[in-house]
Design a protein around this motif. Structure first.
Motif, short mmCIF file in Angstrom:
data_model
loop_
_atom_site.label_atom_id
_atom_site.label_comp_id
_atom_site.label_asym_id
_atom_site.label_seq_id
_atom_site.Cartn_x
_atom_site.Cartn_y
_atom_site.Cartn_z
N ALA A 20 1.03 -1.31 0.03
CA ALA A 20 -0.04 0.04 0.17
C ALA A 20 0.97 1.40 0.13
CB ALA A 20 -0.70 0.07 1.26
N ALA A 21 2.02 1.41 0.69
CA ALA A 21 2.80 2.41 0.98
C ALA A 21 3.46 2.62 -0.61
CB ALA A 21 3.95 2.16 2.05
N PHE A 22 3.92 1.29 -1.47
CA PHE A 22 4.58 1.57 -2.51
C PHE A 22 3.43 2.25 -3.63
CE2 PHE A 22 5.43 -0.34 -6.68
CZ PHE A 22 6.65 0.11 -6.81
N VAL A 23 2.16 1.85 -3.45
CA VAL A 23 1.40 2.09 -4.51
C VAL A 23 1.17 3.86 -4.27
CG1 VAL A 23 -1.00 2.00 -5.28
CG2 VAL A 23 0.31 -0.01 -4.89
N ALA A 24 0.95 4.28 -2.81
CA ALA A 24 0.78 5.66 -2.40
C ALA A 24 2.00 6.47 -3.06
CB ALA A 24 0.74 5.51 -1.07
N SER A 25 3.05 6.05 -3.44
CA SER A 25 4.27 6.71 -3.74
C SER A 25 4.48 6.60 -5.28
CB SER A 25 5.41 6.38 -3.05
OG SER A 25 5.23 6.42 -1.44
N LEU A 26 3.84 5.78 -5.86
CA LEU A 26 4.10 5.50 -7.22
C LEU A 26 4.02 6.64 -8.00
CD1 LEU A 26 2.43 2.23 -8.60
CD2 LEU A 26 4.73 2.71 -8.69
N CYS A 27 2.93 7.86 -7.82
CA CYS A 27 3.09 9.17 -8.59
C CYS A 27 4.26 9.84 -8.44
CB CYS A 27 1.78 9.86 -8.06
SG CYS A 27 1.85 10.06 -6.20
N CYS A 28 5.18 9.60 -7.51
CA CYS A 28 6.26 10.12 -7.41
C CYS A 28 7.62 9.47 -7.66
CB CYS A 28 6.65 10.98 -6.08
SG CYS A 28 5.32 12.43 -5.74
N ILE A 29 7.39 8.19 -7.69
CA ILE A 29 8.53 7.30 -7.86
C ILE A 29 8.78 7.36 -9.63
CG2 ILE A 29 9.35 4.87 -7.76
CD1 ILE A 29 7.81 4.45 -5.05
N PRO A 54 -4.15 9.74 0.46
CA PRO A 54 -4.43 9.61 1.91
C PRO A 54 -4.94 8.48 2.47
CG PRO A 54 -5.03 11.54 0.93
CD PRO A 54 -4.58 10.79 -0.19
N TRP A 55 -5.85 7.74 1.58
CA TRP A 55 -6.47 6.50 2.01
C TRP A 55 -5.55 5.35 2.14
CZ3 TRP A 55 -11.41 6.66 3.37
CH2 TRP A 55 -12.18 7.79 3.36
N THR A 60 -1.92 1.79 5.00
CA THR A 60 -0.68 1.42 5.63
C THR A 60 -0.47 1.28 7.11
OG1 THR A 60 0.29 1.96 3.48
CG2 THR A 60 1.79 1.91 5.14
N ALA A 61 -0.89 2.43 7.43
CA ALA A 61 -0.65 2.59 9.03
C ALA A 61 -1.72 1.45 9.91
CB ALA A 61 -1.33 4.04 9.36
N LEU A 62 -2.90 1.17 9.42
CA LEU A 62 -3.55 0.20 9.76
C LEU A 62 -3.07 -1.22 9.96
CD1 LEU A 62 -7.37 1.47 8.86
CD2 LEU A 62 -6.26 1.38 11.17
N MET A 63 -2.51 -1.59 8.82
CA MET A 63 -2.08 -2.79 8.49
C MET A 63 -0.84 -2.96 9.43
SD MET A 63 -2.43 -3.55 4.57
CE MET A 63 -4.30 -3.80 3.74
N LEU A 105 9.34 5.20 2.46
CA LEU A 105 8.72 5.21 1.15
C LEU A 105 7.60 6.33 0.95
CD1 LEU A 105 8.87 3.46 -1.46
CD2 LEU A 105 7.09 2.12 -0.39
N LEU A 106 6.88 6.33 2.08
CA LEU A 106 5.64 7.56 2.12
C LEU A 106 6.18 8.71 2.09
CD1 LEU A 106 3.36 5.58 4.87
CD2 LEU A 106 3.04 5.86 2.36
N ALA A 107 7.48 8.76 2.55
CA ALA A 107 8.06 10.17 2.63
C ALA A 107 8.76 10.69 1.32
CB ALA A 107 9.14 10.42 3.81
N PHE A 108 8.73 9.63 0.29
CA PHE A 108 9.51 9.87 -0.94
C PHE A 108 9.12 11.11 -1.55
CE2 PHE A 108 10.39 9.16 -5.38
CZ PHE A 108 11.62 8.67 -5.39
N PRO A 109 7.75 11.56 -1.79
CA PRO A 109 7.31 12.71 -2.49
C PRO A 109 8.16 14.10 -1.85
CG PRO A 109 5.54 11.47 -2.01
CD PRO A 109 6.67 10.75 -1.22
#
Length: 206
Positions: A20-29, A54-55, A60-63, A105-109
């Protein structure tokens, strides 16, 4: 006696959180990966992920939170009076490594722009004032600092471009160039090659 029993579900929760974290950062990776690989035209491929970021961060945080809960809660196994040593992949150490990597990873952007050349380190160029022209463009697909850097790097690569400044907050890029050496169409074409799209533009002669 309390017993921490290995639980394969912990690994599944870790893997799901990391995904989930990887997908969340795909737009900037993607823009950074495209730049480093020298591949054009894919910079904005995953820009559609941004509204869901954000979702995905929440998921990610919940998992990971549930994985930590499973790992830290005391468990009782009436059939075993011994402490079972889990493998490294099921250990708290590995979960800690996954958690830290996920945070990075989440801070990548926020630090993705560091992978692009520093635009401020440039040589002084003397240009006739009458030849200087500024173009402001609406850019479609920018979602983070990495996208900004990708657009700025592409525009600065055009001979004759003096300054390039992009903002994903406004969705605009301002390019200053020497029109005796470069044309507006060349600048637009260079930006479009990254995968981001120039929608509208306006010129202003200095």
């Amino acid at each position: 006696m309390k017993n921490q029993k290995p639980n394969n579900s912990d690994t599944k929760w870790m893997g799901a959180g990391l995904l989930a974290a990887f997908v969340a950062s795909l737009c900037c990776i993607t823009p950074v990966a495209a730049f480093l690989a020298g591949i054009g035209g894919v910079g904005s491929t995953f820009a559609w992920v941004e509204p869901f970021r954000p979702w995905l961060i929440g998921i990610t945080a919940l998992m990971l939170g549930f994985a930590w809960y499973q790992k830290l809660k005391p468990q009782w196994d009436p059939e075993c009076a011994c402490n079972t040593n889990p493998s490294f992949w099921q250990s708290k150490t590995f979960l800690g490594i996954v958690t830290v990597f996920t945070a990075v990873l989440l801070a990548f952007p926020y630090y993705s722009g560091a992978f692009f050349p520093n635009q401020e380190e440039s040589t002084i160029v003397y240009v006739q004032e009458s030849h200087v022209e500024t173009i402001t463009m609406d850019i479609e697909g920018m979602t983070c600092a990495g996208c900004e850097a990708s657009v700025e790097n592409a525009a600065s690569g055009v001979e004759g471009v003096l300054e390039a400044d992009a903002s994903y907050d406004t969705g605009k890029a301002t390019i200053k160039y020497d029109r005796s050496k470069a044309t507006k169409d060349e600048v637009i074409a260079a930006i479009n090659k990254t995968g981001f799209t120039v929608k509208t533009q306006s010129n202003q002669q200095e």
